[in-house]
Design an enzyme around this catalytic site. Structure first.
Site, short mmCIF file in Angstrom:
data_model
loop_
_atom_site.label_atom_id
_atom_site.label_comp_id
_atom_site.label_asym_id
_atom_site.label_seq_id
_atom_site.Cartn_x
_atom_site.Cartn_y
_atom_site.Cartn_z
N ASN A 220 50.01 29.28 38.40
CA ASN A 220 51.39 29.29 38.83
C ASN A 220 51.99 30.68 38.60
O ASN A 220 51.34 31.55 38.00
CB ASN A 220 52.18 28.22 38.07
N GLN B 197 57.59 35.22 38.90
CA GLN B 197 58.35 35.53 40.12
C GLN B 197 59.84 35.69 39.84
O GLN B 197 60.55 36.31 40.64
CB GLN B 197 58.13 34.44 41.17
N CYS C 46 57.12 32.68 45.72
CA CYS C 46 55.84 32.15 45.28
C CYS C 46 54.77 32.36 46.34
O CYS C 46 53.61 32.56 46.02
CB CYS C 46 55.95 30.69 44.86
N HIS D 62 56.05 24.63 47.42
CA HIS D 62 55.75 25.64 46.41
C HIS D 62 54.30 26.12 46.55
O HIS D 62 53.39 25.32 46.71
CB HIS D 62 55.98 25.04 45.02
#
Ligand SMILES: *[C@@H]1O[C@H](CO)[C@@H](O)[C@H](O)[C@H]1NC(C)=O
Length: 355
Positions: A308, A144, A150, A287
């Site tokens: 992630n 990102q 995110c 997150h």
């Protein structure tokens, strides 16, 4: 706030791409100031970090000592001196991990009245383990960059997977389209957003464009409306996964990739390297990540396989395993990750556009 962030991070340059190989050090380097200084220089070279200052060196020393101390404890996970090792946790969370999930969900209010329902609520034959990566249904790890997007990465990954499951074709889709265009509701480009709004947006705007047709830039631009309805994956709304309920999350993961919000505060998550992450974390869902499967270690520690969006250099090639099961905090989960689970819905016969 924005100006502040800009000031902090315009002077702090990290080249977030590359540097996949991990940075190693010797215990004795920590014993003297000279040793730490040498280590700082090696780390800067390893990660192509241009900035150098006494302040950054202080933060680096704090983080190196934290990694060293934590790795000597008998925890089921290890830390490493990664590319974030000269950031304070405050800076880190503000730059890479703040989609404000809990905040926006609270503003939006209870979603219970909405008529989507949860298609898998009665499923009982759950597999003992599952990994959607092994079924060629998860795109490669993305990055990102310094944009609080995110939420878009998590939403897009879940759409990529449900599309791969329904069509047998894994197509990489566009985060940038969500960042630029999905700003009519609670979602706000690089300044946070929620996956639930993204799924509604995709459902109502002709689908989600491919990465190739609407590539990532990492900044918010004016929306290119001509892309709506072309080269895109369509949805039929989303699943209502009951919050704070591990079994419901399992039922959902058995049928696709789930998006979750978690609390990334604490140096451990920032510096995570490998193993099963067991730290209880905080209380605020900020997150966004994806659960792409679950399993357990040979020692019987149950975990989620979590994707992630910080590049392959973080964690286990971009992934983290997070503890689940009776040993994890219940009902909220490790780092409160069961607070706002979400998942797109796509009917098997729903056609895409020009794909
Ligand atoms: C689950 O079972 C209940 C009770 O039989 C039923 O009312 C409900 O519609 C079922 N849910 C789904 C998604 O099939």
């Amino acid at each position: 706030m924005e100006t502040n962030k800009f000031l902090i991070f315009s002077v702090y340059l990290v080249f977030i791409l590359g540097a996949v190989e991990s940075f190693e050090y010797l215990d004795k380097e920590l014993e003297t100031e000279e040793g730490l200084q040498d280590m700082y220089e090696r780390w800067r070279a390893h990660h192509n970090v241009a900035e150098k200052s006494p302040d950054r060196f202080n933060v680096f020393k704090h983080n190196v000592r934290h990694v060293h101390k934590t790795n000597k404890m008998n925890k089921p996970y290890k830390l490493k001196v990664n590319k974030f090792a000269a950031m304070t946790n405050y800076e880190f969370v503000n730059t890479y991990a703040d989609s404000k999930i809990g905040h926006i969900m609270a503003l939006r209010g209870n979603l219970k009245d909405e008529a989507w329902g949860f298609s898998y609520e009665n499923q009982t034959d759950l597999p003992k383990s599952i990994d959607w990566r092994q079924k060629n249904a998860v795109a490669p790890i993305k990055n990102q960059g310094q944009c609080g997007s995110c939420w878009a990465f998590a939403a897009v990954c879940a759409v990529e997977t449900i599309n791969a499951i329904r069509t047998g074709k894994l197509v990489t889709l566009s985060e940038q389209q969500l960042i630029d265009c999905d700003s009519t509701g609670r979602n706000n480009g690089c300044d946070g957003g929620i996956m639930q709004e993204a799924f509604t947006f995709i459902t109502e705007h002709g689908g989600l464009a491919t990465d190739a047709s609407y590539p990532y830039e990492g900044h918010k631009h004016p929306c290119d409306k001509a892309k709506f309805g072309h080269h895109s994956v369509t949805l039929n709304g989303q699943e209502m996964i009951p919050p704070d309920d591990e079994l419901s999350v399992m039922k959902a993961v058995a049928n696709g990739v789930v998006t979750v919000g978690m609390d990334p505060y604490g140096d451990d998550f920032m510096l995570y390297s490998e193993g099963v992450f067991t730290a209880p974390g905080g209380t605020t869902s900020m997150h966004a990540l994806n659960i792409v499967g679950y399993d357990e270690t040979p020692e019987g520690i149950q975990y989620w396989i979590v994707r992630n969006s910080w590049g392959e250099g973080w964690g286990e090639k971009g992934y983290v395993r997070m503890q689940r099961g009776p040993a994890a905090p219940q009902p909220k989960g490790t780092c409160v990750m069961y607070g706002h689970p979400a998942m797109p819905r796509k009917d098997p016969d729903r056609p895409n556009n020009e794909l």
